[in-house]
Design a protein around this motif. Sequence first.
Motif, PDB file in Angstrom:
ATOM      1  N   SER A 174     -56.554  57.721   6.152  1.00 30.76           N
ATOM      2  CA  SER A 174     -55.588  56.770   5.991  1.00 30.76           C
ATOM      3  C   SER A 174     -55.892  55.565   4.900  1.00 30.76           C
ATOM      4  O   SER A 174     -56.838  54.884   4.804  1.00 30.76           O
ATOM      5  CB  SER A 174     -55.384  56.146   7.517  1.00 30.76           C
ATOM      6  N   ARG A 179     -60.876  53.856  15.609  1.00 30.31           N
ATOM      7  CA  ARG A 179     -59.761  54.539  15.294  1.00 30.31           C
ATOM      8  C   ARG A 179     -59.946  56.160  15.611  1.00 30.31           C
ATOM      9  O   ARG A 179     -61.055  56.709  15.625  1.00 30.31           O
ATOM     10  CB  ARG A 179     -59.686  54.580  13.613  1.00 30.31           C
ATOM     11  N   ASN A 187     -55.541  60.480  14.914  1.00 25.89           N
ATOM     12  CA  ASN A 187     -54.328  60.345  14.369  1.00 25.89           C
ATOM     13  C   ASN A 187     -54.272  58.995  13.499  1.00 25.89           C
ATOM     14  O   ASN A 187     -53.048  58.607  13.048  1.00 25.89           O
ATOM     15  CB  ASN A 187     -53.112  60.097  15.519  1.00 25.89           C
ATOM     16  N   ASP A 188     -55.391  58.622  13.316  1.00 25.68           N
ATOM     17  CA  ASP A 188     -55.478  57.402  12.513  1.00 25.68           C
ATOM     18  C   ASP A 188     -55.076  55.974  13.078  1.00 25.68           C
ATOM     19  O   ASP A 188     -54.938  54.785  12.371  1.00 25.68           O
ATOM     20  CB  ASP A 188     -54.839  57.401  11.068  1.00 25.68           C
ATOM     21  N   ASP A 189     -54.617  56.059  14.485  1.00 23.47           N
ATOM     22  CA  ASP A 189     -54.265  54.978  15.250  1.00 23.47           C
ATOM     23  C   ASP A 189     -55.481  54.207  15.631  1.00 23.47           C
ATOM     24  O   ASP A 189     -56.721  54.700  15.685  1.00 23.47           O
ATOM     25  CB  ASP A 189     -53.507  55.485  16.534  1.00 23.47           C
ATOM     26  N   TRP A 241     -57.625  51.837  18.554  1.00 20.33           N
ATOM     27  CA  TRP A 241     -57.512  51.506  19.908  1.00 20.33           C
ATOM     28  C   TRP A 241     -58.487  50.124  20.047  1.00 20.33           C
ATOM     29  O   TRP A 241     -59.533  49.845  19.425  1.00 20.33           O
ATOM     30  CB  TRP A 241     -58.141  52.656  20.918  1.00 20.33           C
ATOM     31  N   ARG A 298     -53.225  50.900  22.487  1.00 18.03           N
ATOM     32  CA  ARG A 298     -53.123  51.832  21.197  1.00 18.03           C
ATOM     33  C   ARG A 298     -52.233  50.969  20.223  1.00 18.03           C
ATOM     34  O   ARG A 298     -51.072  50.435  20.532  1.00 18.03           O
ATOM     35  CB  ARG A 298     -52.478  53.145  21.378  1.00 18.03           C
ATOM     36  N   LEU A 299     -52.894  50.865  19.069  1.00 19.88           N
ATOM     37  CA  LEU A 299     -52.144  50.268  17.948  1.00 19.88           C
ATOM     38  C   LEU A 299     -51.363  51.259  17.009  1.00 19.88           C
ATOM     39  O   LEU A 299     -52.362  52.082  16.410  1.00 19.88           O
ATOM     40  CB  LEU A 299     -53.227  49.205  17.160  1.00 19.88           C
ATOM     41  N   ASP A 300     -50.369  51.356  16.947  1.00 17.75           N
ATOM     42  CA  ASP A 300     -49.749  52.354  15.939  1.00 17.75           C
ATOM     43  C   ASP A 300     -49.957  51.754  14.582  1.00 17.75           C
ATOM     44  O   ASP A 300     -49.152  50.856  14.250  1.00 17.75           O
ATOM     45  CB  ASP A 300     -48.075  52.487  16.278  1.00 17.75           C
ATOM     46  N   VAL A 301     -50.778  52.239  13.845  1.00 19.53           N
ATOM     47  CA  VAL A 301     -51.053  51.660  12.495  1.00 19.53           C
ATOM     48  C   VAL A 301     -50.000  51.750  11.656  1.00 19.53           C
ATOM     49  O   VAL A 301     -49.635  50.998  10.776  1.00 19.53           O
ATOM     50  CB  VAL A 301     -52.271  52.341  11.993  1.00 19.53           C
TER      51      VAL A 301
END
Length: 427
Positions: free
Chosen positions: A284, A335, A338-340, A342, A352-355
Amino acid sequence: MHHPSTNRRALMATTSAVAGVLALLSGCGTTAQAGSSSTAVPTADTTPSSSAASPSPSSAATTAQSAGDRLTLTYDGGILVLDADTLGTVADLPLDGFNRLNSADDGEHVYVTTEGGFRVLATGARGGEAALTDLTFPATTPGHVVRHAGTTALFDDGTGRIQLFPTDALVDGGGTVAALPETRDVESAEAHHGVAVELADGTLLATLGNSETRTGVRALDAAGKEVSRFEQCPSVHGEGVVEGEAVVFGCQDGLLVYSGGSFTKLDSPDEFGRIGNAYVTDDSPVAVVDYKDDPDAEGVELTHLALADTSNTAAGLDVLDLPNGVAYTWRGVGRDSNDDAWILGTDGALHRLDVAAGKLAESYPVIEAWRGPAEWQTAHPALVVDDDIAYVTEPATNSVHRVDLGTGQVLGTVELDVTPKEVALVS
Protein backbone atom coordinates in the motif's frame (compact mmCIF):
# COMPACT_ATOMS: atom_id res chain seq x y z
CA MET A 1 7.46 21.65 -0.77
CA HIS A 2 3.86 20.51 -0.98
CA HIS A 3 1.31 21.75 1.51
CA PRO A 4 -1.40 19.45 2.84
CA SER A 5 -5.09 19.87 2.78
CA THR A 6 -6.55 20.85 6.13
CA ASN A 7 -9.37 18.34 5.92
CA ARG A 8 -9.95 16.67 9.27
CA ARG A 9 -12.52 13.90 9.26
CA ALA A 10 -14.24 12.16 12.14
CA LEU A 11 -14.18 8.35 12.14
CA MET A 12 -17.65 6.90 12.60
CA ALA A 13 -18.13 3.28 13.65
CA THR A 14 -20.57 1.07 11.78
CA THR A 15 -23.25 0.30 14.34
CA SER A 16 -24.77 -2.66 12.51
CA ALA A 17 -21.36 -4.34 12.24
CA VAL A 18 -20.78 -3.97 15.96
CA ALA A 19 -24.22 -5.35 16.74
CA GLY A 20 -23.54 -8.36 14.55
CA VAL A 21 -20.27 -9.05 16.34
CA LEU A 22 -21.90 -8.75 19.77
CA ALA A 23 -24.51 -11.25 18.66
CA LEU A 24 -21.79 -13.59 17.46
CA LEU A 25 -19.97 -13.38 20.79
CA SER A 26 -22.99 -13.50 23.08
CA GLY A 27 -22.68 -17.25 23.51
CA CYS A 28 -19.18 -16.89 24.95
CA GLY A 29 -18.42 -16.45 28.62
CA THR A 30 -17.54 -13.01 29.93
CA THR A 31 -14.99 -11.98 32.48
CA ALA A 32 -14.98 -8.74 34.46
CA GLN A 33 -11.56 -7.17 34.04
CA ALA A 34 -9.93 -4.00 35.34
CA GLY A 35 -8.49 -1.51 32.89
CA SER A 36 -4.92 -0.30 32.30
CA SER A 37 -3.44 2.49 30.05
CA SER A 38 -4.78 5.70 28.27
CA THR A 39 -7.32 8.61 28.92
CA ALA A 40 -10.69 8.41 30.64
CA VAL A 41 -13.03 6.30 28.53
CA PRO A 42 -16.34 4.51 29.07
CA THR A 43 -16.10 0.98 30.45
CA ALA A 44 -17.09 -1.90 28.19
CA ASP A 45 -20.02 -4.00 29.42
CA THR A 46 -18.49 -7.40 28.73
CA THR A 47 -15.30 -9.01 27.53
CA PRO A 48 -15.61 -12.11 25.35
CA SER A 49 -13.42 -15.10 26.02
CA SER A 50 -12.64 -18.14 23.97
CA SER A 51 -15.09 -21.02 24.18
CA ALA A 52 -12.14 -23.40 23.99
CA ALA A 53 -10.12 -24.22 27.09
CA SER A 54 -7.21 -21.82 27.51
CA PRO A 55 -3.76 -23.40 27.60
CA SER A 56 -1.94 -23.29 30.89
CA PRO A 57 1.49 -21.66 30.83
CA SER A 58 4.36 -23.92 31.73
CA SER A 59 6.58 -23.11 34.66
CA ALA A 60 9.52 -24.86 33.04
CA ALA A 61 12.21 -22.76 31.40
CA THR A 62 11.84 -24.60 28.10
CA THR A 63 9.37 -27.25 26.94
CA ALA A 64 9.56 -29.49 23.90
CA GLN A 65 7.62 -27.89 21.04
CA SER A 66 7.25 -28.41 17.32
CA ALA A 67 8.14 -25.68 14.86
CA GLY A 68 5.64 -22.88 14.43
CA ASP A 69 4.97 -19.19 14.91
CA ARG A 70 6.12 -17.68 18.20
CA LEU A 71 4.83 -14.78 20.27
CA THR A 72 7.42 -13.27 22.58
CA LEU A 73 6.57 -11.09 25.58
CA THR A 74 8.68 -9.22 28.10
CA TYR A 75 7.80 -8.95 31.78
CA ASP A 76 9.61 -7.62 34.83
CA GLY A 77 12.43 -10.12 35.18
CA GLY A 78 12.27 -12.06 31.95
CA ILE A 79 10.87 -13.00 28.55
CA LEU A 80 8.13 -15.48 27.70
CA VAL A 81 8.04 -17.35 24.40
CA LEU A 82 4.57 -18.62 23.49
CA ASP A 83 3.31 -20.86 20.72
CA ALA A 84 1.39 -18.33 18.63
CA ASP A 85 -1.33 -20.83 17.72
CA THR A 86 -2.04 -22.45 21.09
CA LEU A 87 -0.68 -19.68 23.36
CA GLY A 88 1.08 -22.39 25.35
CA THR A 89 4.41 -21.46 26.92
CA VAL A 90 7.48 -22.62 25.01
CA ALA A 91 10.06 -20.93 27.24
CA ASP A 92 10.35 -18.67 30.27
CA LEU A 93 13.72 -16.96 30.10
CA PRO A 94 14.97 -14.82 33.01
CA LEU A 95 16.48 -11.43 32.13
CA ASP A 96 16.71 -8.43 34.42
CA GLY A 97 16.17 -4.82 33.42
CA PHE A 98 13.80 -3.02 31.06
CA ASN A 99 14.01 -4.92 27.79
CA ARG A 100 12.45 -4.30 24.38
CA LEU A 101 11.72 -6.70 21.52
CA ASN A 102 12.03 -6.56 17.73
CA SER A 103 11.43 -9.46 15.37
CA ALA A 104 14.54 -10.26 13.31
CA ASP A 105 12.27 -11.05 10.34
CA ASP A 106 14.17 -14.28 9.63
CA GLY A 107 11.52 -16.69 10.86
CA GLU A 108 13.42 -17.57 14.03
CA HIS A 109 14.96 -14.74 16.05
CA VAL A 110 14.05 -11.70 18.11
CA TYR A 111 16.42 -8.88 19.02
CA VAL A 112 16.26 -8.00 22.69
CA THR A 113 17.41 -4.45 23.34
CA THR A 114 19.03 -4.83 26.71
CA GLU A 115 22.14 -3.83 28.61
CA GLY A 116 25.16 -4.13 26.33
CA GLY A 117 23.35 -4.12 22.99
CA PHE A 118 20.99 -6.11 20.79
CA ARG A 119 20.93 -9.64 22.21
CA VAL A 120 19.75 -12.48 19.99
CA LEU A 121 16.83 -14.61 21.21
CA ALA A 122 16.22 -17.90 19.41
CA THR A 123 12.48 -18.64 19.61
CA GLY A 124 12.41 -22.24 18.38
CA ALA A 125 10.07 -21.26 15.52
CA ARG A 126 12.13 -23.42 13.16
CA GLY A 127 11.98 -26.39 15.49
CA GLY A 128 14.96 -25.81 17.74
CA GLU A 129 15.09 -24.91 21.41
CA ALA A 130 14.05 -21.45 22.54
CA ALA A 131 16.91 -19.70 24.33
CA LEU A 132 18.65 -16.41 24.93
CA THR A 133 21.90 -16.84 23.03
CA ASP A 134 25.27 -15.32 23.92
CA LEU A 135 25.22 -13.41 20.62
CA THR A 136 24.92 -9.66 21.19
CA PHE A 137 25.45 -6.88 18.68
CA PRO A 138 27.25 -4.35 20.90
CA ALA A 139 25.64 -0.96 21.56
CA THR A 140 25.92 1.49 24.41
CA THR A 141 22.25 2.51 24.07
CA PRO A 142 20.49 0.11 21.68
CA GLY A 143 17.61 1.75 19.82
CA HIS A 144 15.71 1.17 16.60
CA VAL A 145 15.88 -2.06 14.59
CA VAL A 146 14.84 -1.81 10.91
CA ARG A 147 14.60 -4.70 8.44
CA HIS A 148 14.08 -3.95 4.75
CA ALA A 149 15.11 -5.38 1.38
CA GLY A 150 17.19 -8.13 2.97
CA THR A 151 19.25 -5.83 5.19
CA THR A 152 18.94 -5.16 8.91
CA ALA A 153 19.99 -1.81 10.38
CA LEU A 154 20.70 -1.46 14.11
CA PHE A 155 21.01 2.06 15.54
CA ASP A 156 23.05 2.82 18.67
CA ASP A 157 21.62 5.98 20.23
CA GLY A 158 24.64 6.30 22.51
CA THR A 159 27.19 6.61 19.69
CA GLY A 160 25.18 7.15 16.50
CA ARG A 161 26.72 4.03 14.98
CA ILE A 162 24.63 2.10 12.45
CA GLN A 163 25.35 -1.62 12.03
CA LEU A 164 24.22 -3.21 8.75
CA PHE A 165 24.12 -6.91 7.88
CA PRO A 166 22.03 -9.42 5.87
CA THR A 167 18.71 -10.08 7.59
CA ASP A 168 19.06 -13.86 7.23
CA ALA A 169 22.65 -13.92 8.52
CA LEU A 170 21.68 -15.50 11.85
CA VAL A 171 20.11 -18.64 10.38
CA ASP A 172 22.19 -21.41 8.89
CA GLY A 173 20.37 -24.51 7.72
CA GLY A 174 17.46 -23.55 9.95
CA GLY A 175 19.54 -23.15 13.10
CA THR A 176 21.20 -20.28 14.89
CA VAL A 177 24.75 -19.43 13.84
CA ALA A 178 27.57 -19.77 16.38
CA ALA A 179 29.04 -16.31 15.82
CA LEU A 180 27.84 -12.85 14.91
CA PRO A 181 27.92 -11.98 11.21
CA GLU A 182 30.29 -9.31 9.96
CA THR A 183 28.64 -5.90 9.91
CA ARG A 184 29.10 -2.78 7.79
CA ASP A 185 29.25 0.18 10.12
CA VAL A 186 28.25 3.75 9.33
CA GLU A 187 28.89 6.56 11.78
CA SER A 188 26.57 9.48 12.42
CA ALA A 189 28.08 12.93 12.85
CA GLU A 190 26.75 13.00 16.43
CA ALA A 191 25.04 10.56 18.75
CA HIS A 192 21.23 10.86 18.95
CA HIS A 193 18.05 8.84 19.23
CA GLY A 194 17.91 7.87 15.58
CA VAL A 195 16.96 5.38 12.93
CA ALA A 196 18.32 4.14 9.59
CA VAL A 197 17.02 2.07 6.69
CA GLU A 198 18.84 0.70 3.63
CA LEU A 199 16.93 0.49 0.36
CA ALA A 200 17.21 -2.18 -2.33
CA ASP A 201 19.65 -0.12 -4.41
CA GLY A 202 22.01 0.40 -1.47
CA THR A 203 20.82 3.90 -0.57
CA LEU A 204 21.04 4.43 3.18
CA LEU A 205 18.66 6.87 4.83
CA ALA A 206 19.76 7.95 8.31
CA THR A 207 18.54 10.57 10.73
CA LEU A 208 20.42 13.73 11.69
CA GLY A 209 20.68 15.13 15.20
CA ASN A 210 22.46 15.24 18.52
CA SER A 211 21.63 14.71 22.18
CA GLU A 212 19.70 18.01 22.30
CA THR A 213 17.77 18.06 19.04
CA ARG A 214 16.99 16.05 15.92
CA THR A 215 16.59 17.86 12.62
CA GLY A 216 16.13 15.60 9.61
CA VAL A 217 17.43 12.84 7.37
CA ARG A 218 20.40 12.37 5.01
CA ALA A 219 20.74 9.98 2.07
CA LEU A 220 23.98 8.10 1.34
CA ASP A 221 24.60 6.21 -1.88
CA ALA A 222 25.82 2.60 -2.01
CA ALA A 223 29.42 3.84 -1.79
CA GLY A 224 28.70 5.76 1.42
CA LYS A 225 28.73 9.23 -0.16
CA GLU A 226 26.10 11.70 1.00
CA VAL A 227 23.92 12.67 -1.95
CA SER A 228 21.15 14.68 -0.28
CA ARG A 229 19.73 15.76 3.04
CA PHE A 230 16.65 17.43 4.50
CA GLU A 231 16.95 19.37 7.74
CA GLN A 232 13.48 20.82 8.31
CA CYS A 233 12.04 17.81 10.14
CA PRO A 234 12.23 18.76 13.84
CA SER A 235 12.21 15.90 16.35
CA VAL A 236 12.46 13.35 13.52
CA HIS A 237 11.41 9.94 14.81
CA GLY A 238 10.53 6.54 13.38
CA GLU A 239 10.34 5.33 9.79
CA GLY A 240 8.22 3.22 7.49
CA VAL A 241 8.67 1.87 3.95
CA VAL A 242 5.56 1.70 1.79
CA GLU A 243 4.79 0.42 -1.69
CA GLY A 244 7.35 1.53 -4.25
CA GLU A 245 10.02 1.97 -1.57
CA ALA A 246 8.83 5.38 -0.53
CA VAL A 247 10.08 6.01 3.01
CA VAL A 248 8.32 8.14 5.61
CA PHE A 249 9.73 9.75 8.75
CA GLY A 250 7.76 11.50 11.47
CA CYS A 251 8.39 15.16 12.35
CA GLN A 252 7.09 17.45 15.07
CA ASP A 253 5.24 19.41 12.39
CA GLY A 254 4.43 16.84 9.71
CA LEU A 255 5.71 13.92 7.70
CA LEU A 256 8.88 13.64 5.62
CA VAL A 257 8.66 11.45 2.49
CA TYR A 258 11.68 10.17 0.54
CA SER A 259 10.79 8.84 -2.91
CA GLY A 260 12.54 8.69 -6.26
CA GLY A 261 15.72 10.16 -4.82
CA SER A 262 14.19 13.31 -3.31
CA PHE A 263 12.57 14.53 -0.10
CA THR A 264 9.08 16.02 0.23
CA LYS A 265 7.65 17.48 3.44
CA LEU A 266 3.94 17.16 4.22
CA ASP A 267 3.11 19.86 6.75
CA SER A 268 0.72 19.20 9.61
CA PRO A 269 -2.56 21.15 9.37
CA ASP A 270 -2.04 22.20 13.00
CA GLU A 271 0.74 24.46 14.27
CA PHE A 272 1.88 21.51 16.38
CA GLY A 273 1.16 18.18 14.75
CA ARG A 274 3.69 15.60 15.87
CA ILE A 275 4.11 12.25 14.11
CA GLY A 276 6.29 9.66 15.80
CA ASN A 277 5.33 6.25 14.42
CA ALA A 278 4.31 4.88 11.02
CA TYR A 279 2.25 1.75 10.37
CA VAL A 280 2.88 0.55 6.82
CA THR A 281 2.74 -2.38 4.41
CA ASP A 282 4.75 -3.21 1.29
CA ASP A 283 1.57 -3.36 -0.80
CA SER A 284 0.00 0.00 0.00
CA PRO A 285 1.30 3.51 -0.81
CA VAL A 286 -0.65 4.88 2.16
CA ALA A 287 1.13 5.32 5.46
CA VAL A 288 -0.99 5.31 8.60
CA VAL A 289 0.71 7.47 11.24
CA ASP A 290 0.01 8.55 14.79
CA TYR A 291 -0.79 12.23 15.32
CA LYS A 292 -0.57 14.48 18.37
CA ASP A 293 -1.84 18.05 18.15
CA ASP A 294 -1.54 19.10 21.81
CA PRO A 295 2.06 19.73 22.91
CA ASP A 296 0.95 19.98 26.55
CA ALA A 297 -0.96 16.70 26.66
CA GLU A 298 0.30 14.37 29.39
CA GLY A 299 0.68 10.62 29.14
CA VAL A 300 0.86 8.50 26.00
CA GLU A 301 -2.75 8.46 24.82
CA LEU A 302 -3.62 9.74 21.35
CA THR A 303 -7.01 10.46 19.80
CA HIS A 304 -6.03 11.22 16.18
CA LEU A 305 -4.49 9.28 13.30
CA ALA A 306 -3.32 10.61 9.95
CA LEU A 307 -3.14 9.12 6.48
CA ALA A 308 -0.53 10.02 3.86
CA ASP A 309 -0.77 8.73 0.30
CA THR A 310 2.86 8.75 -0.83
CA SER A 311 1.76 8.29 -4.46
CA ASN A 312 -0.02 11.65 -4.25
CA THR A 313 1.93 13.83 -1.84
CA ALA A 314 0.12 16.94 -3.15
CA ALA A 315 -2.94 15.73 -1.22
CA GLY A 316 -1.01 16.21 2.02
CA LEU A 317 -1.96 14.75 5.38
CA ASP A 318 -5.50 13.71 6.16
CA VAL A 319 -6.03 13.86 9.94
CA LEU A 320 -8.75 11.63 11.35
CA ASP A 321 -10.47 11.93 14.74
CA LEU A 322 -11.35 8.80 16.68
CA PRO A 323 -14.86 8.53 18.18
CA ASN A 324 -15.47 10.28 21.49
CA GLY A 325 -14.12 8.30 24.41
CA VAL A 326 -11.70 6.25 22.31
CA ALA A 327 -7.94 6.72 22.45
CA TYR A 328 -4.93 4.52 21.68
CA THR A 329 -1.17 4.37 22.19
CA TRP A 330 1.80 3.63 19.94
CA ARG A 331 1.51 -0.03 20.98
CA GLY A 332 -2.02 -0.32 19.63
CA VAL A 333 -1.98 -0.05 15.81
CA GLY A 334 -1.33 -2.74 13.18
CA ARG A 335 -1.96 -3.40 9.47
CA ASP A 336 -3.61 -6.58 8.15
CA SER A 337 -3.28 -8.57 4.92
CA ASN A 338 -5.86 -6.30 3.25
CA ASP A 339 -3.73 -3.24 4.10
CA ASP A 340 -6.37 -1.99 6.53
CA ALA A 341 -5.35 -0.69 9.94
CA TRP A 342 -6.57 -1.94 13.31
CA ILE A 343 -6.61 0.25 16.40
CA LEU A 344 -6.77 -1.15 19.94
CA GLY A 345 -8.92 1.45 21.63
CA THR A 346 -9.08 2.39 25.28
CA ASP A 347 -12.70 1.23 25.12
CA GLY A 348 -11.30 -2.31 24.88
CA ALA A 349 -12.33 -2.83 21.25
CA LEU A 350 -10.42 -3.45 18.04
CA HIS A 351 -11.49 -0.85 15.47
CA ARG A 352 -10.89 -1.45 11.76
CA LEU A 353 -9.79 1.56 9.74
CA ASP A 354 -10.64 1.13 6.08
CA VAL A 355 -7.51 2.79 4.76
CA ALA A 356 -8.75 3.14 1.18
CA ALA A 357 -11.95 4.86 2.32
CA GLY A 358 -10.33 6.71 5.21
CA LYS A 359 -13.01 5.82 7.70
CA LEU A 360 -13.64 3.49 10.60
CA ALA A 361 -15.64 0.34 9.87
CA GLU A 362 -16.56 -2.46 12.28
CA SER A 363 -15.39 -2.74 15.89
CA TYR A 364 -14.87 -5.89 17.95
CA PRO A 365 -14.92 -5.84 21.77
CA VAL A 366 -11.99 -7.84 23.13
CA ILE A 367 -10.84 -6.58 26.55
CA GLU A 368 -12.11 -4.31 29.30
CA ALA A 369 -11.73 -0.53 28.98
CA TRP A 370 -8.36 0.73 30.15
CA ARG A 371 -6.42 3.89 30.91
CA GLY A 372 -3.14 4.95 29.40
CA PRO A 373 -0.07 5.28 31.64
CA ALA A 374 1.81 8.48 32.33
CA GLU A 375 5.10 6.84 31.30
CA TRP A 376 5.48 4.91 28.04
CA GLN A 377 7.53 2.16 29.70
CA THR A 378 4.59 1.19 31.95
CA ALA A 379 2.75 -1.98 30.93
CA HIS A 380 -0.44 -1.33 28.98
CA PRO A 381 -2.40 -3.22 26.29
CA ALA A 382 -0.53 -3.97 23.08
CA LEU A 383 -1.55 -5.21 19.63
CA VAL A 384 0.25 -7.34 17.04
CA VAL A 385 -1.45 -8.09 13.72
CA ASP A 386 -0.44 -11.04 11.52
CA ASP A 387 -2.50 -11.33 8.32
CA ASP A 388 -6.04 -11.90 9.66
CA ILE A 389 -5.08 -12.73 13.25
CA ALA A 390 -4.55 -10.23 16.06
CA TYR A 391 -2.80 -10.76 19.37
CA VAL A 392 -3.94 -8.47 22.19
CA THR A 393 -2.26 -8.26 25.59
CA GLU A 394 -4.23 -7.28 28.68
CA PRO A 395 -1.85 -6.44 31.54
CA ALA A 396 -4.73 -5.80 33.97
CA THR A 397 -5.51 -9.54 33.93
CA ASN A 398 -2.08 -10.82 32.82
CA SER A 399 -3.79 -12.19 29.72
CA VAL A 400 -3.12 -12.62 26.02
CA HIS A 401 -5.95 -12.99 23.49
CA ARG A 402 -5.83 -14.38 19.95
CA VAL A 403 -8.51 -12.84 17.74
CA ASP A 404 -9.89 -13.67 14.28
CA LEU A 405 -10.09 -10.29 12.52
CA GLY A 406 -12.57 -11.62 9.99
CA THR A 407 -15.23 -12.34 12.60
CA GLY A 408 -14.07 -10.74 15.85
CA GLN A 409 -14.13 -14.14 17.56
CA VAL A 410 -11.59 -14.61 20.33
CA LEU A 411 -9.95 -17.89 19.30
CA GLY A 412 -7.96 -18.37 22.50
CA THR A 413 -7.01 -16.70 25.76
CA VAL A 414 -4.22 -17.50 28.17
CA GLU A 415 -3.75 -16.06 31.65
CA LEU A 416 -0.10 -15.73 32.56
CA ASP A 417 1.67 -15.68 35.91
CA VAL A 418 3.38 -12.43 34.92
CA THR A 419 2.36 -9.04 33.50
CA PRO A 420 3.12 -8.70 29.77
CA LYS A 421 4.83 -5.53 28.49
CA GLU A 422 6.60 -5.58 25.13
CA VAL A 423 5.46 -8.05 22.46
CA ALA A 424 6.90 -9.30 19.15
CA LEU A 425 5.78 -12.01 16.71
CA VAL A 426 7.99 -14.41 14.77
CA SER A 427 6.24 -16.02 11.81
